[in-house]
Design an enzyme around this catalytic site. Structure first.
Site, PDB file in Angstrom:
ATOM      1  N   ASP A  80      63.796  37.347  72.295  1.00 54.98           N
ATOM      2  CA  ASP A  80      62.445  37.760  71.938  1.00 54.98           C
ATOM      3  C   ASP A  80      62.446  38.886  70.909  1.00 54.98           C
ATOM      4  O   ASP A  80      61.552  38.961  70.060  1.00 54.98           O
ATOM      5  CB  ASP A  80      61.685  38.197  73.195  1.00 54.98           C
ATOM      6  CG  ASP A  80      61.328  37.013  74.090  1.00 54.98           C
ATOM      7  OD1 ASP A  80      61.322  35.874  73.599  1.00 54.98           O
ATOM      8  OD2 ASP A  80      61.071  37.240  75.292  1.00 54.98           O
ATOM      9  N   ASN A 154      53.924  42.891  69.906  1.00 58.57           N
ATOM     10  CA  ASN A 154      53.902  43.199  71.336  1.00 58.57           C
ATOM     11  C   ASN A 154      53.020  44.393  71.658  1.00 58.57           C
ATOM     12  O   ASN A 154      52.039  44.272  72.379  1.00 58.57           O
ATOM     13  CB  ASN A 154      55.315  43.481  71.845  1.00 58.57           C
ATOM     14  CG  ASN A 154      55.951  42.307  72.549  1.00 58.57           C
ATOM     15  OD1 ASN A 154      55.351  41.247  72.672  1.00 58.57           O
ATOM     16  ND2 ASN A 154      57.165  42.488  73.025  1.00 58.57           N
ATOM     17  N   ASP A 155      53.409  45.553  71.137  1.00 57.89           N
ATOM     18  CA  ASP A 155      52.749  46.775  71.603  1.00 57.89           C
ATOM     19  C   ASP A 155      53.023  47.966  70.709  1.00 57.89           C
ATOM     20  O   ASP A 155      53.951  47.980  69.900  1.00 57.89           O
ATOM     21  CB  ASP A 155      53.196  47.111  73.038  1.00 57.89           C
ATOM     22  CG  ASP A 155      54.715  47.073  73.217  1.00 57.89           C
ATOM     23  OD1 ASP A 155      55.446  47.448  72.290  1.00 57.89           O
ATOM     24  OD2 ASP A 155      55.168  46.643  74.300  1.00 57.89           O
ATOM     25  N   ALA A 196      55.537  42.284  78.512  1.00 59.66           N
ATOM     26  CA  ALA A 196      56.695  43.093  78.138  1.00 59.66           C
ATOM     27  C   ALA A 196      56.630  44.447  78.865  1.00 59.66           C
ATOM     28  O   ALA A 196      56.461  44.492  80.088  1.00 59.66           O
ATOM     29  CB  ALA A 196      56.745  43.243  76.616  1.00 59.66           C
ATOM     30  N   LEU A 199      53.802  45.166  81.364  1.00 63.74           N
ATOM     31  CA  LEU A 199      53.916  44.558  82.693  1.00 63.74           C
ATOM     32  C   LEU A 199      54.784  45.413  83.600  1.00 63.74           C
ATOM     33  O   LEU A 199      54.484  45.578  84.791  1.00 63.74           O
ATOM     34  CB  LEU A 199      54.491  43.150  82.564  1.00 63.74           C
ATOM     35  CG  LEU A 199      54.614  42.337  83.858  1.00 63.74           C
ATOM     36  CD1 LEU A 199      53.239  42.124  84.492  1.00 63.74           C
ATOM     37  CD2 LEU A 199      55.290  40.996  83.590  1.00 63.74           C
TER      38      LEU A 199
END
Length: 304
Positions: A80, A154-155, A196, A199
């Site tokens: 990923d 993602n973030d 990711a 969580l």
């Protein structure tokens, strides 16, 4: 996600995980499948360097700019993390991505290596499903001027620095203060990033089709401070307000050191990432397999 109409690909870019043992052999398999589908291979220049002389010697390396301008689709062999980096770079060019897992978890690189020979040829023939993923456009403002800018799939994470202790910050959404907080950090995640780091910090899972973002505090001092889902058209500002060291990480792959008064500003990017999956792909099946939702709890001893 919708089934795509068969569209033949002409030029297929190929990326491999850096510093990965045994990567040359599966890359060679992919090259053979791509050529067997009647497509040209554009091998990433960094991947070319990774596999070294001898392996696929007849293929030249191409820059990301060249690939973005010419490729119809990109095949990414890795985990990923590899997919995140390539996705950010190719998003402005609109190149869709096919992920083949050569890593650990494989949420985004969802095609298993042993399934690849059968699945990839079918997808290159035009049988696949599409999955559009939202990205973040982020910048760091210091003294009223932008000093750093990047994208994140993602973030965006603000965390305490090497000196330890909590970081203090103010969160604003669309210019309105949400709260002041002291915590180990805070995460702003897309639906893709909700499985990711967010969580792990007890944030909710957002289905990729949801138009939302999730804001997740990491070990907040105020225990009542909980994760919250926001509309994905929100502009989120996180301002560092104390003198402790802090840092901003974007997809955990780009970094910027923060000072008191710095503002990390994030909003939905004008670019999105298009992932291609095999026909029949199901997000819930991915969750069951990767998060072991298909494993029933063990019965206590003595119970039938």
């Amino acid at each position: 996600m919708t089934a795509a109409a068969p569209i033949p690909f002409r030029k297929v870019a190929l990326f491999g995980k850096q510093r990965a043992d045994g990567i040359a052999a599966p890359l060679g398999q992919i090259v053979a499948i791509v050529r067997g589908a009647g497509c040209d291979v554009l091998l990433d220049a960094t991947t070319r360097e990774t596999i070294g002389p001898g392996a696929l010697a007849e293929l030249a390396g191409h820059s990301l700019a060249e690939i973005g301008a010419a490729a119809d689709v990109a095949v990414v062999l890795g985990g990923d993390g590899t997919m995140l980096g390539i996705a950010r770079e190719l998003a402005p060019h609109g190149v869709p991505l096919i992920g083949i897992n050569h890593g650990r978890l494989g949420f985004m690189t969802d095609i298993a290596l042993d399934q690849m020979p059968e699945v990839l040829s079918v997808m290159l023939a035009g049988q696949y499903e599409t999955d559009a993923r939202v990205m973040l456009s982020c910048e760091v403002e210091r003294g009223g001027a932008a000093v750093f800018a990047t994208r994140a799939l993602n973030d965006a994470v603000i965390s305490r620095g090497v000196a330890g202790g909590m970081v203090e910050f103010t969160v604003r959404v669309n210019g309105v203060t949400m709260y002041n907080q002291r915590a180990d950090g805070i995460i702003l995640a897309t639906p893709t990033g909700s499985t990711a780091y967010a969580l792990s910090a007890n944030g909710p899972i957002l289905h990729p089709s949801l138009a939302g973002l999730v804001l997740v505090p990491v070990a907040p001092q105020t225990l009542s401070n909980r994760p919250i889902a926001l509309p994905d058209d929100s502009v989120v500002e996180i301002e560092v307000t104390d003198v402790r060291d802090a840092s901003a990480h974007f997809d955990m792959q780009s970094y910027w050191g923060l000072k008191p008064g710095d503002i990390v500003r994030c909003k939905r990017s004008q670019h999105s990432v298009k992932l291609l999956h095999p026909v029949g792909y199901n997000y819930f099946e991915t969750l069951r397999g990767k998060l072991h939702w298909n494993v029933m709890p063990s019965e206590p001893h003595g119970r039938a």
